[in-house]
Design a protein around this motif. Structure first.
Motif, PDB file in Angstrom:
ATOM      1  N   LYS A 234       0.810  -1.219   0.000  1.00  0.00           N
ATOM      2  CA  LYS A 234       0.000   0.000   0.000  1.00  0.00           C
ATOM      3  C   LYS A 234       0.847   1.275   0.000  1.00  0.00           C
ATOM      4  O   LYS A 234       1.803   1.385   0.773  1.00  0.00           O
ATOM      5  CB  LYS A 234      -0.861  -0.022   1.264  1.00  0.00           C
TER       6      LYS A 234
ATOM      7  N   TYR B   4      -2.194   9.417   2.904  1.00  0.00           N
ATOM      8  CA  TYR B   4      -2.802   9.429   4.235  1.00  0.00           C
ATOM      9  C   TYR B   4      -2.505   8.109   4.953  1.00  0.00           C
ATOM     10  O   TYR B   4      -2.148   7.110   4.307  1.00  0.00           O
ATOM     11  CB  TYR B   4      -4.329   9.541   4.123  1.00  0.00           C
TER      12      TYR B   4
ATOM     13  N   ILE C 166      -7.298  -1.387   5.395  1.00  0.00           N
ATOM     14  CA  ILE C 166      -6.217  -2.217   4.838  1.00  0.00           C
ATOM     15  C   ILE C 166      -4.895  -2.011   5.589  1.00  0.00           C
ATOM     16  O   ILE C 166      -3.840  -2.419   5.134  1.00  0.00           O
ATOM     17  CB  ILE C 166      -6.043  -2.007   3.309  1.00  0.00           C
TER      18      ILE C 166
ATOM     19  N   GLY D  75      -4.260   1.879  -1.549  1.00  0.00           N
ATOM     20  CA  GLY D  75      -3.595   3.184  -1.433  1.00  0.00           C
ATOM     21  C   GLY D  75      -4.436   4.229  -2.138  1.00  0.00           C
ATOM     22  O   GLY D  75      -5.650   4.089  -2.243  1.00  0.00           O
TER      23      GLY D  75
HETATM   24  S1  SF4 Z   1      -6.207   3.935   1.586  1.00  0.00           S
HETATM   25 FE1  SF4 Z   1      -7.901   5.357   1.986  1.00  0.00          FE
HETATM   26  S2  SF4 Z   1      -8.546   4.904   4.059  1.00  0.00           S
HETATM   27 FE2  SF4 Z   1      -6.536   3.951   3.780  1.00  0.00          FE
HETATM   28  S3  SF4 Z   1      -5.067   5.494   4.510  1.00  0.00           S
HETATM   29 FE3  SF4 Z   1      -5.292   5.835   2.338  1.00  0.00          FE
HETATM   30  S4  SF4 Z   1      -6.928   7.351   2.185  1.00  0.00           S
HETATM   31 FE4  SF4 Z   1      -7.041   6.525   4.223  1.00  0.00          FE
END
Ligand code: SF4
Length: 310
Positions: A27, A31, A38, A82
């Motif tokens: 991933k 953020y 996940i 991701g």
């Molecule tokens: S995949 Fe989506 S929920 Fe997960 S950290 Fe990234 S933005 Fe946030």
């Protein structure tokens, strides 16, 4: 070659949705949301780059569509391991996938929408879902835990520009977390922002699958209902995302299907057992995947879920 296409999976926003995971594992995201289903972001990324050749994605989509025969697909949706807009080929991929005559959706965390090239790519989709959990700097840092170089103000301005330019279906998704963004002041501010950008539908909800941080709690039902009323009173077309059991598409390879689906969408025990039963698998296969360290069992609000180990 990694499996890029998965599903179809049931999507609360996009019906039967063939998922595209256009970000190479592990991933990569801008953020690291406390509720991410996940897992924690080990590799923060904000620079756009190529992960796959668009033709390879198209080839995999064609193969799956052919294997599904006459089963209907409502959307091809970019739902990544991701953030999908980190992929520099996103616009080209949307263009070539349109040849299948199926609507294209992108689910983005909005963090790169201040960039012209990202907005131009997103404009090619039929439907775009933007994450807006808060419009307050402090809360944003608590919930979404952004990469240090991104700025909330820039993102909010980018969202406003995009909402004026985009001709497709603009959706927003706001997840409420107990004691973090579920107070009246936060709800009012989010509502005022949504009113400005006029989404086709503003979805509100709470984490329904195991969150990254075990301490994340779901708000009381009254808080979600309160947010609904506040948004409604501001003239926003708001819908509450309800938790429901989901059915997943089988493309002929049970292990590959399970691994690619739970990379982005953990399955509950009930969903997993049904998926195995419907498609000729057994619980031994599940046990084998756990023993091999491919998947892990996690508990959330009294239910067991299966998540991919990266
Ligand atoms: S995949 Fe989506 S929920 Fe997960 S950290 Fe990234 S933005 Fe946030």
């Amino acid at each position: 070659m990694e499996r890029i296409v998965f599903g179809p999976v049931p999507s609360r926003r996009f019906g039967k949705s063939l998922g595209i995971n256009n970000i190479i594992q592990p991933k990569k995201c801008s953020y690291s949301c406390i509720y991410c289903q996940i897992g924690k972001t080990e590799y923060y990324e904000i620079e756009r780059k190529e992960f796959y050749k668009p033709e390879e994605i198209k080839r995999q989509v064609r193969k799956i569509i052919e294997s599904l025969k006459d089963k209907e697909i409502d959307y091809i949706s970019f739902v990544s391991d991701g953030e999908p807009t980190i992929d520099i080929n996103l616009g080209k991929e949307i263009e070539i996938l349109k040849e299948f005559g199926i609507k294209i959706a992108v689910i983005t965390n909005s963090s790169l929408i201040w960039r012209n090239d990202v907005r131009d790519d997103l404009k090619k989709a039929d439907s775009v879902s933007l994450k807006i959990d808060t419009v307050t700097e402090e809360t944003w840092r608590k919930i979404n835990r952004p990469y240090k170089k991104i700025k909330l103000q820039q993102i909010l301005e980018g969202i406003e520009i995009f909402s004026n330019e985009f001709k497709g279906e603009l959706l927003t998704e706001t997840l409420f977390i107990k004691n973090i963004n579920d107070c009246e002041k936060e709800i009012e501010k989010i509502g005022d922002f949504l009113k400005k950008i006029k989404p086709t539908i503003a979805y509100i909800g709470y984490p329904t699958r195991p969150p990254t941080e075990k301490w994340v709690e779901i708000p009381e039902k009254e808080k979600i209902d309160f947010a609904y009323i506040i948004f409604k009173n501001k003239g926003i077309n708001v819908k509450i995302i309800e938790k429901k059991g989901e059915e997943f598409g089988f493309t002929g390879n049970l292990i590959e299907d399970i691994l690619s689906i739970i990379s982005v969408h953990p399955m509950s025990q009930k969903e997993m057992e049904k998926f195995l039963k419907d498609n000729g698998g057994s619980l031994d296969l599940l046990k084998d995947l756990i023993d091999r360290g491919e998947i892990v069992e996690v508990e959330y609000i009294g239910e067991k879920y299966y998540r991919r180990i990266k």
